[in-house]
Design an enzyme around this catalytic site. Structure first.
Site, short mmCIF file in Angstrom:
data_model
loop_
_atom_site.label_atom_id
_atom_site.label_comp_id
_atom_site.label_asym_id
_atom_site.label_seq_id
_atom_site.Cartn_x
_atom_site.Cartn_y
_atom_site.Cartn_z
CD GLN A 83 21.63 19.81 1.19
OE1 GLN A 83 20.84 20.24 0.58
NE2 GLN A 83 21.58 19.41 2.40
CG HIS A 115 0.05 -8.72 5.88
ND1 HIS A 115 0.05 -7.39 5.83
CD2 HIS A 115 -0.54 -8.93 6.97
CE1 HIS A 115 -0.35 -6.89 6.88
NE2 HIS A 115 -0.89 -7.88 7.63
CB SER A 135 16.70 23.97 -6.27
OG SER A 135 16.83 24.90 -5.17
CG LEU A 160 -2.49 -9.53 18.82
CD1 LEU A 160 -3.09 -10.96 18.70
CD2 LEU A 160 -1.52 -9.24 19.76
CG HIS A 174 1.72 -11.88 11.88
ND1 HIS A 174 0.88 -10.56 11.45
CD2 HIS A 174 2.58 -11.81 10.75
CE1 HIS A 174 1.35 -10.00 10.36
NE2 HIS A 174 2.50 -10.60 9.75
CB SER A 206 -3.74 -10.24 8.75
OG SER A 206 -2.51 -10.53 9.66
CD GLU A 237 12.05 14.26 0.23
OE1 GLU A 237 11.76 13.65 1.18
OE2 GLU A 237 12.50 15.54 0.12
#
Lengths: 628, 628
Positions: free
Chosen positions: B434, B82, B352, B193, B266, B45, B373
């Site tokens: 909620q 990684h 709110s 990959l 990998h 990688s 979020e």
């Protein structure tokens, strides 16, 4: 504003669009009436989508309202769950509920027409209300229908525009495109106004369409209040060629001039006087009944038949052999595949979690969601809706990515099994980003969950098998490294139980562990025994529910407990034990060893030691308690 | 394979591309050497992205390696954490670390070159390793640089192709496009990959480009091993016109024929013999030093200067007035805006949560992330990296959506304040989707967190203000409804403290609550007093750290504790108290009231009662303990 006590007129799939318009107006009127009667709710978000839903239910949704569990019926997922007045108005129009229930129970205590829909209603498959989840669930349902059941039913989703800001929407559409789920149609209600202001893309339906197409789905742009256009779009969507998103430009509050396209009306019931004017403007209260298209017949067996067949032969291990619990999990999962209702889901780490063992044995029931943990859980939920038993697996650390989906699955009362591998600092060199040290807290706090944490391959295989018969959300925590097998293959591991591995009448302290720390406890007990201190050792493989009796007896008989866990101190093994002791009224001397500092890379031994949870520190804590 | 002890040759921004190629080969060689020496890691990688990083660091990254906190330096976020061998090889090439550190400490205990990068390294801003987070952080950093600091520095991200399956990547690119962050460039390493097989889109770089463009960013497709093409792309990316994603087609394992574009490599260090062949194939060990572009000078003040100015005047409330804690939070947050380092982030619920009060007072430091979020937390992390004090707010229930981002922020040792409003069943009619009833478990288990839960407006305002001076991640839990103000404005609320609201020498039981349940405890105490039973009442506003001394004293003096919480029983107030009592060695009689069933819609009173956490049930539990 009560409904006129007339005989309802029925509207069928062949009724012309002027009648569908009347239905849409009825849905609007009832949305306004129900929310005003409740004193809260989201009428304007309902009004924008009323035309879409009227066309859908009158002409396209093949659904048997009297038999909602007909396995050949279509599914409708209300991703914008706050538009519940609209959904409940549809139920009334379908004759599924009466006007009285709508007008007197919506959002009220002890009743099923809650503020956001939940499966307490037989026509609701999944709870919604946390936005951005509905398409994901629908993808799971559509996959199950097409690839596992080979049925012809379709899945329809009503999705809001605001919620497309959630990445989970794109995880889902990516998978819809990847799997070419032509049985999936999303109706995207682009009403331009969010909760506190305009949405990011407002009425740029081209932008939505480009995104949809880029993610491999078909986009059809329409005026969401042009019934003919909507009807044509839904017809095209159902042509079996591609997953489709109908990008519908709509007006929030459509039909009520005083609120239409106006800011400040999100999530507000109309006051009585305004509601009365709105109902009048919308043409008054109607009592149309819809009898839409019927589900297609299916030649195959009925839905849950033919399941639970095949003998399951879990793997067996020799006591003393070193086998990782994740390896035993994978082998047991593959064996469980003998039960045709078991499906497995992976987030592109199947060769690490060993879920790939299932893929080798049962490729047709193995679903690769790539690195998309939210969609993995959504797929699992959707498949559970269709009666399958999903096992979804990734690293324990990465299940936090899907926390909100797991939370909502509990609200939906879904049954599914999750496995989190590579828990704790035990994993070693990869470092803290890969270490699940908050997963027990997360999973214990899930409503109705079962949390299991085996220490050896035999118990890991047994508990993996057990999970296939549990209700609700169950969680198996597994370890990266290989440790000695402790139990013979004939041992049983009931949920809520524990195993006392060392015990004598002279025990002066109890060491409680699970996973890697149980092995540290066993080593510590040896060390203590050499010093003449007898230590009991408890394998607390069932973290929730926990074995109150055994812990209470250990507390009473040994007077001291050391709990050691490869997890943060909050919400894990230690607090589970404290809660159990509190229930039992037992008051032993107590020590709690857990991970309280940020770990780095290292070997397992170095990290356990650095985090204060190794055999040495367990023995030290035990000595201190014994000497008190 | 040790480095030759030659004098390094220096490579500057004007060196020609043949020299840059040598640098890329050096990065490859060192990636192979370091991971083989460590016995684990992700060399393949690293190899795919080596050319991208060589061009970047030699010609485009304006960075002062000797002074990484230079506020005008560019940022490099390694989203594919990684690939740490590559990053650390870059550090060596920059002269920031020596070959010895690279070869002998990578992935080893007690050292900073961990398996995945963390800010323990001065050149790393954010920990990565949970995939799909890097672009989000970079968006936050880029926003802070451009809109808060008005500097010219740039943010570069190395992102893997597998991680684009995470929806969070698209949340982030959506915001990059929305804000037109032309100072942001993503290098997307499309090496085809993944961990266990081909990626979903493999080498379909057009598909990536279409998605990127659809989300409002510029896409530039290149051959990621064509140095000239990469150089041109990065030059174009830095033209100040648009946020850019360089979609680079690359080969995993590039440069090492035995592993290039091969499955099964990998996350595997090359064995010694293969590594030796690889180093030879790559031209042997080099010792090039890079002196890349320098940071642009900035006319303004240095980075953290001029902060912490302005008097903060928190709101004051009259005892007995009914004010919601979320309202007090909003007012206190707006007042905190007097400190220029304070920024506020909203997920489209500011009206709110009352975070919108900050928007009214300080619109230039208010960031609307819409319903995303994960990106809200990523923005907060990025702004914290730049020295700001973010307050990120949404419903407590929806913070679960960002759990993995919060977890990783703790690994990054980020300081930020989170507020979750609408906690518990108290919210009433909206129903369970909620209701935040697992947020305490989630936030307590965050490493180094502070968890605060005020019961009245005065303490809510004070604690909101206090959070601006706490280190690490702090969490404020607020309530929807309005309840009486309990404290005078001069009262102080130290973290780790509590308030004993009723106390006498004759107390026979202690009632412990926070938020709405504290008011239930007060009412229960009144009821008990009428029966002649004196009850102590403790406001446990600081859930973590918790006031061990006061709880121990209450246990000792009254002999019985009732803890009542509007949260699931696991990981919340009750278990925090049990842990405190265990630390203190206190053993009172104990009752724990919490939400153990799925709530529906209803009024607050109905729901508290149905869930067993109302004044009636508190009094009942107290009576049972007193009568024991």
């Amino acid at each position: 504003m009560t409904a006129a006590p007339t005989t309802p007129t029925t509207l069928g799939p062949d009724s012309d669009l002027s009648r569908v318009f009347e239905l849409a107006q009825q849905l609007r009127v009832d949305s306004v009436r129900a929310s005003t009667a409740a004193g809260s709710g989201h009428p304007t978000s309902s009004l924008s989508a009323a035309d879409l839903m009227a066309v859908l239910m009158a002409r396209h949704l093949r659904y048997d309202w009297a038999t909602p569990d007909n396995p050949d019926g279509d599914h409708l997922v209300f991703s914008k769950g706050h538009a519940s007045p609209l959904l409940y108005a549809m139920f009334k129009a379908a004759g599924a509920i009466g006007d009285d229930e709508l007008m007197t129970t919506y959002r009220r205590f002890g009743h099923r027409l809650q503020g956001h829909p939940t499966p307490e209603l037989p026509w609701v498959d999944v709870a919604t209300g946390s936005l951005g989840q509905g398409i994901g669930y629908a993808v799971g349902i559509a996959l199950a229908i097409r690839d596992l059941e080979r049925r012809a039913s379709r899945v329809w989703v009503l999705c809001g525009d605001s919620e497309t800001a959630e990445g989970s929407v794109w995880e889902a559409l990516d998978k819809a495109g990847h799997h070419r789920l032509a049985n999936l149609t999303v109706l995207l209600d682009v009403n331009r106004l969010g909760q506190s202001g305009p949405t990011e893309l407002e009425w740029d339906t081209d932008a939505y369409a480009r995104r949809v197409e880029a993610f491999g789905c078909r986009a059809i742009e329409v005026d969401g209040h042009d019934l003919e256009a909507v009807d044509l779009a839904l017809t095209e969507a159902a042509d079996g060629r591609a997953p489709t998103v109908v990008v519908a430009r709509t007006v929030k509050g459509r039909g009520v001039a005083e609120v239409a396209d106006k800011a400040g009306w999100h999530g507000k019931a109309l006051p009585e006087d305004l509601a009365a004017r709105a109902v009048a403007e919308l043409g008054g209260v109607r009592d149309l009944r819809v009898r839409g298209p019927r589900p297609p017949g299916h030649p195959g067996p009925a839905h849950p038949d033919g399941r639970r067949a095949g003998p399951v032969e879990p793997p067996r291990y020799e006591v003393g052999d070193e086998v990782a619990t994740r390896v035993a999990f994978g082998a047991a999962l593959a064996a469980l595949g003998a039960r045709p209702e078991v499906v497995a889901l992976d987030a592109e780490v199947g060769n690490s979690t060993h879920a790939e063992e299932f893929a080798k044995a049962h490729p047709e029931r193995y679903f690769q969601t790539y690195i998309a943990e939210q969609q993995m859980i959504a797929d699992a939920v959707g498949m559970a809706v269709r009666g399958f038993r999903p096992y979804a697996t990734t690293f324990a650390a990465f299940l936090t990515r899907a926390h909100d989906f797991v939370r909502m699955a509990a609200v939906s009362r879904i049954t599914m099994a999750l496995c989190g591998t590579h828990c704790g600092v035990e994993i070693g060199a990869d470092g803290p980003s890969q270490m699940g040290v908050e997963d027990l807290a997360m999973m214990r706090a899930v409503l109705g969950s079962t949390v299991l944490y085996p220490s050896d391959a035999t118990s890991a295989a047994a508990l993996t098998t057990t999970m296939a018969d549990l209700d609700g959300i169950s969680y198996l925590r597994t370890t990266r490294g290989a440790y000695p097998v402790l139990y013979d293959g004939d041992e049983t591991f009931p949920v809520g139980g524990s195993k006392t591995l060392r015990e004598s009448a002279d025990d002066r302290v109890t060491l409680v562990g699970a996973g890697v720390t149980l092995h540290e406890c066993l080593a510590a007990a040896e060390e203590l025994a050499d010093e003449g201190v007898r230590a009991r050792v408890v394998d607390l493989y069932s973290v929730k529910p926990v074995d109150v009796d055994t812990l209470a007896r250990a507390a009473r008989e040994t007077g001291a407990l050391v709990v050691v866990e490869d997890h943060h101190p909050e919400g894990g093994l230690g607090e589970a034990v404290l809660s159990a002791l509190a229930v039992a009224g037992a008051h032993p001397a107590f020590a709690h060893l857990a991970v309280t500092e940020l770990p780095g890379s290292g070997t397992t031994g170095e990290l356990l030691d650095a985090c204060g949870i190794s055999r040495t520190q367990v023995a030290g804590a035990a000595r201190a308690l014994v000497a008190r």
